[in-house]
Motif scaffolding. Structure first.
Motif, short mmCIF file in Angstrom:
data_model
loop_
_atom_site.label_atom_id
_atom_site.label_comp_id
_atom_site.label_asym_id
_atom_site.label_seq_id
_atom_site.Cartn_x
_atom_site.Cartn_y
_atom_site.Cartn_z
N PRO A 122 -6.88 -5.05 -13.62
CA PRO A 122 -6.57 -3.80 -14.33
C PRO A 122 -5.83 -4.09 -15.63
O PRO A 122 -5.08 -5.06 -15.74
N ILE A 126 -2.17 0.61 -16.13
CA ILE A 126 -2.42 1.69 -15.19
C ILE A 126 -1.12 2.47 -15.00
O ILE A 126 -0.04 1.87 -14.91
N GLY A 177 0.78 -1.24 0.00
CA GLY A 177 0.00 0.00 0.00
C GLY A 177 0.81 1.29 0.00
O GLY A 177 0.23 2.37 0.04
N TYR A 217 -0.36 -13.97 -1.97
CA TYR A 217 -1.80 -13.81 -1.72
C TYR A 217 -2.27 -14.92 -0.77
O TYR A 217 -3.10 -14.69 0.11
N1 NAD Z 1 0.34 -0.87 -13.00
C1 NAD Z 1 -0.36 -1.62 -13.81
O1 NAD Z 1 -0.53 -1.30 -15.00
C2 NAD Z 1 -1.01 -2.89 -13.32
C3 NAD Z 1 -1.86 -3.55 -14.21
C4 NAD Z 1 -2.48 -4.72 -13.77
C5 NAD Z 1 -2.27 -5.20 -12.51
N2 NAD Z 1 -1.42 -4.52 -11.68
C6 NAD Z 1 -1.24 -5.10 -10.35
O2 NAD Z 1 -1.58 -4.14 -9.37
C7 NAD Z 1 -0.81 -4.35 -8.20
C8 NAD Z 1 -0.08 -3.06 -7.84
O3 NAD Z 1 0.72 -2.68 -8.94
P1 NAD Z 1 1.43 -1.24 -9.04
O4 NAD Z 1 1.46 -0.89 -10.47
O5 NAD Z 1 0.84 -0.31 -8.06
O6 NAD Z 1 2.90 -1.67 -8.62
P2 NAD Z 1 4.04 -0.91 -7.77
O7 NAD Z 1 5.30 -1.55 -8.17
O8 NAD Z 1 3.91 0.58 -7.90
O9 NAD Z 1 3.65 -1.31 -6.27
C9 NAD Z 1 3.74 -2.63 -5.83
C10 NAD Z 1 3.71 -2.65 -4.32
O10 NAD Z 1 3.87 -4.00 -3.88
C11 NAD Z 1 4.83 -4.02 -2.82
N3 NAD Z 1 5.54 -5.30 -2.79
C12 NAD Z 1 6.27 -5.87 -3.77
N4 NAD Z 1 6.81 -7.02 -3.34
C13 NAD Z 1 6.41 -7.19 -2.05
C14 NAD Z 1 6.65 -8.18 -1.06
N5 NAD Z 1 7.43 -9.26 -1.30
N6 NAD Z 1 6.08 -8.04 0.15
C15 NAD Z 1 5.30 -6.98 0.42
N7 NAD Z 1 5.04 -5.98 -0.46
C16 NAD Z 1 5.60 -6.10 -1.69
C17 NAD Z 1 5.79 -2.87 -3.15
O11 NAD Z 1 6.49 -2.46 -1.99
C18 NAD Z 1 4.82 -1.82 -3.69
O12 NAD Z 1 4.29 -1.06 -2.62
C19 NAD Z 1 0.13 -5.51 -8.52
O13 NAD Z 1 -0.43 -6.72 -8.05
C20 NAD Z 1 0.18 -5.50 -10.03
O14 NAD Z 1 0.52 -6.76 -10.55
C21 NAD Z 1 -0.78 -3.39 -12.04
#
Ligand code: NAD
Length: 244
Positions: free
Chosen positions: A182, A185, A10, A115
């Motif tokens: 998503p 994004i 988060g 998860y």
């Molecule tokens: N950005 C996109 O276009 C997109 C599209 C589809 C799905 N998603 C999914 O949305 C979610 C968030 O993506 P985002 O773009 O905000 O990514 P991001 O890289 O900005 O953030 C990911 C977060 O996950 C945390 N994290 C990573 N590994 C971790 C671990 N081992 N333990 C605890 N925390 C951990 C990080 O510290 C970070 O806060 C992810 O599951 C990603 O796969 C993102």
């Protein structure tokens, strides 16, 4: 108070928008940070300035014990938990013929086993109380194949199977479990994509733009609300028409 929610990953990106949106709607929220405590503290300050309540603890979702400790601290800090948003995720994109076991394992361990590690700490509590809601952030990569993402697509498709099966376990207790998928994004995760490729991606999306983290947060808020009480085991896609 709307309820008490845990959000993983988060401190930035989609997770940070979910934390802030829920907190400003009246949820008490606990989220983990991985290593960057300062980002997490800044988000808490921002929420507090606007009158919300949030807590943060370090946790690594790939580690079962770390996940257990995080959920225990969150329950203690908030005096209970009503909702879980599994969001923490990573990418390690490359073609399979050069993918190393660590690229595979890191993505599966974070995006899929992570998860399980978090959810496993809460299901008995949710089921016993006959109360709780779960939203799992997957991706359109869990619905369609994307070259260079065999590890990520496998993990994200796995989350969908996990969600559907858990939805069946929780349904008779009135516990909805859903996925949000998503498309592209605008976050740090996608900022790794070269600008030229971003333009090609936008051209491919029927709405001709990437989604915002706020749009994903608003959908999460809806799924956690009473209004969504009869939706369970579903994948809600938010992709500007990409997979239409
Ligand atoms: N950005 C996109 O276009 C997109 C599209 C589809 C799905 N998603 C999914 O949305 C979610 C968030 O993506 P985002 O773009 O905000 O990514 P991001 O890289 O900005 O953030 C990911 C977060 O996950 C945390 N994290 C990573 N590994 C971790 C671990 N081992 N333990 C605890 N925390 C951990 C990080 O510290 C970070 O806060 C992810 O599951 C990603 O796969 C993102």
């Amino acid at each position: 108070m709307k309820g008490k929610a845990i959000v993983t990953g988060g401190s930035r990106g989609i997770g940070a928008s979910i934390v802030e949106t829920l907190a400003l709607e009246g949820w008490e929220v606990t989220f983990n940070y991985c290593s960057k405590r300062d980002l997490a503290d800044q988000l808490i300050e921002k929420i507090q300035e606007k009158g919300g309540t949030a807590h943060t603890f370090q946790a690594d979702v790939t580690d079962f014990e770390s996940s257990a400790q995080f959920v225990t601290k969150a329950r203690e800090a908030m005096g209970g938990v009503d909702a879980l948003v599994n969001n923490a995720g990573i990418t390690r994109d490359k073609s399979l013929f050069i993918m190393q076991p660590e690229d595979w394992n890191n993505v599966i361990n974070t995006n899929l086993t992570g998860y399980f590690n978090i959810t496993r700490q809460l299901v008995a509590y949710f089921f016993k109380n006959k109360k709780g809601r779960i939203v799992n952030i997957t991706s359109v990569s869990g619905l369609v194949g994307i070259a260079g993402q065999t590890n990520y697509c496998a993990a994200k498709a796995g989350i969908i199977g996990f969600t559907r099966a858990l939805a069946k376990e929780g349904a008779k207790l009135g516990i909805p479990v859903n996925c949000i998928a998503p498309g592209y994004i605008d976050t740090e995760m996608t900022s790794a994509i070269p600008e030229k490729h971003i333009q090609e991606i936008k051209a491919m999306i029927p709405m001709k733009r990437m989604g915002t983290t706020q749009e994903v947060a608003d959908l999460t808020s809806f799924l956690l609300s009473e209004k969504a009480g009869y939706i369970t085991g579903q994948v809600l896609t938010i992709d500007g028409g990409l997979t239409a």
